[in-house]
Design a protein around this motif. Structure first.
Motif, mmCIF file in Angstrom:
data_model
loop_
_atom_site.group_PDB
_atom_site.id
_atom_site.type_symbol
_atom_site.label_atom_id
_atom_site.label_comp_id
_atom_site.label_asym_id
_atom_site.label_seq_id
_atom_site.Cartn_x
_atom_site.Cartn_y
_atom_site.Cartn_z
ATOM 1 N N GLU A 187 0.845 -1.190 0.000
ATOM 2 C CA GLU A 187 0.000 0.000 0.000
ATOM 3 C C GLU A 187 0.879 1.237 0.000
ATOM 4 O O GLU A 187 1.820 1.351 0.780
ATOM 5 N N THR B 91 -3.225 5.836 -0.450
ATOM 6 C CA THR B 91 -4.484 5.112 -0.191
ATOM 7 C C THR B 91 -4.714 3.983 -1.182
ATOM 8 O O THR B 91 -5.778 3.370 -1.192
ATOM 9 N N VAL B 92 -3.722 3.712 -2.027
ATOM 10 C CA VAL B 92 -3.867 2.686 -3.059
ATOM 11 C C VAL B 92 -3.202 1.396 -2.598
ATOM 12 O O VAL B 92 -2.032 1.384 -2.228
ATOM 13 N N LYS B 93 -3.971 0.332 -2.618
ATOM 14 C CA LYS B 93 -3.439 -0.986 -2.278
ATOM 15 C C LYS B 93 -2.928 -1.659 -3.540
ATOM 16 O O LYS B 93 -3.548 -1.576 -4.585
ATOM 17 N N ASN C 66 -0.313 -5.633 -10.495
ATOM 18 C CA ASN C 66 0.286 -4.315 -10.754
ATOM 19 C C ASN C 66 1.623 -4.448 -11.474
ATOM 20 O O ASN C 66 1.980 -3.605 -12.294
ATOM 21 N N PHE D 88 -3.643 -1.923 -12.997
ATOM 22 C CA PHE D 88 -3.980 -1.384 -11.686
ATOM 23 C C PHE D 88 -5.487 -1.327 -11.514
ATOM 24 O O PHE D 88 -6.219 -1.067 -12.470
ATOM 25 N N VAL E 244 -8.289 0.592 -9.000
ATOM 26 C CA VAL E 244 -8.503 1.612 -7.976
ATOM 27 C C VAL E 244 -9.985 1.646 -7.661
ATOM 28 O O VAL E 244 -10.821 1.202 -8.450
ATOM 29 N N SER E 245 -10.309 2.180 -6.494
ATOM 30 C CA SER E 245 -11.718 2.158 -6.079
ATOM 31 C C SER E 245 -12.416 3.500 -6.244
ATOM 32 O O SER E 245 -13.598 3.613 -5.932
ATOM 33 N N GLN F 80 -8.464 8.097 -6.349
ATOM 34 C CA GLN F 80 -7.311 7.200 -6.327
ATOM 35 C C GLN F 80 -6.643 7.135 -7.703
ATOM 36 O O GLN F 80 -5.408 7.126 -7.787
ATOM 37 N N LEU G 289 -2.820 8.181 -8.327
ATOM 38 C CA LEU G 289 -1.892 7.222 -8.900
ATOM 39 C C LEU G 289 -1.296 7.751 -10.208
ATOM 40 O O LEU G 289 -0.097 7.598 -10.458
#
Length: 125
Positions: free
Chosen positions: A82, A85-87, A92, A97, A99-100, A104, A108
Motif C-alpha cells: 500500500e 491510499t492505493v493498495k 500491478n 492497476f 482503484v476504487s 485514487q 496514482l
C-alpha cells in the motif's frame, strides 16, 4: 492467487530487465511443474526470502509477488502493498492497476505507476 487473461503492458520492460526494483526473471522452456517448483525454490533461496521463523512447522517468507506466464516467471520481493491510499497486488507488476475511486486514479496517475511499483518493491542495490 489470481488467474487472468490480459495483455501485459510491462512485458517488454520485464523481458529487457529494466524494472527499477529487485526481481528475478526466469525464462521458461516448458511448464513442467516439478522443474518450475525447483526453480522457484532456488530463486527464493537466492533472494533470501525465507525467514528463520516457522508457523506450524512451515518456514515463513518475507513478502513477495510471483507472476507466471507460459514464457517466464518473475519473483519480486515487496516491502509494502500500500502506498498512499492505493493498495497494490501482483497484477500491478504487469502494468495493470485497480482503484476504487476517481480520486485514487488521479493520485496514482500523478504519483506515477512505476513510482508506485518501486515503492512497493525492494530498491536495487
Amino acid at each position: 492467487m489470481q488467474l487472468i487473461r490480459t495483455s501485459l503492458p510491462l512485458e517488454s520492460v520485464i523481458l529487457k530487465g529494466q524494472l527499477p526494483f529487485k526481481h528475478e526473471l526466469l525464462l521458461l522452456d516448458d511448464l513442467n511443474p516439478e522443474h518450475l517448483y525447483q526453480q522457484y525454490l532456488a530463486v527464493m533461496d537466492k533472494m533470501q526470502l525465507y525467514t528463520s521463523s516457522t508457523i506450524d512447522g512451515l518456514t515463513e517468507c518475507l513478502p513477495y509477488n510471483i507472476l507466471l506466464t507460459n514464457r517466464w516467471m518473475l519473483i519480486i520481493p515487496r516491502t509494502t502493498n500500500e502506498v498512499g491510499t492505493v493498495k497494490g497486488h501482483g497484477v500491478n507488476f504487469i502494468g495493470r492497476f485497480l482503484v476504487s475511486s476517481h480520486e485514487q486514479l488521479q493520485w496514482l496517475t500523478n504519483y506515477g505507476f512505476m513510482h508506485f511499483l518501486t515503492d512497493c518493491g525492494v530498491v536495487n542495490c
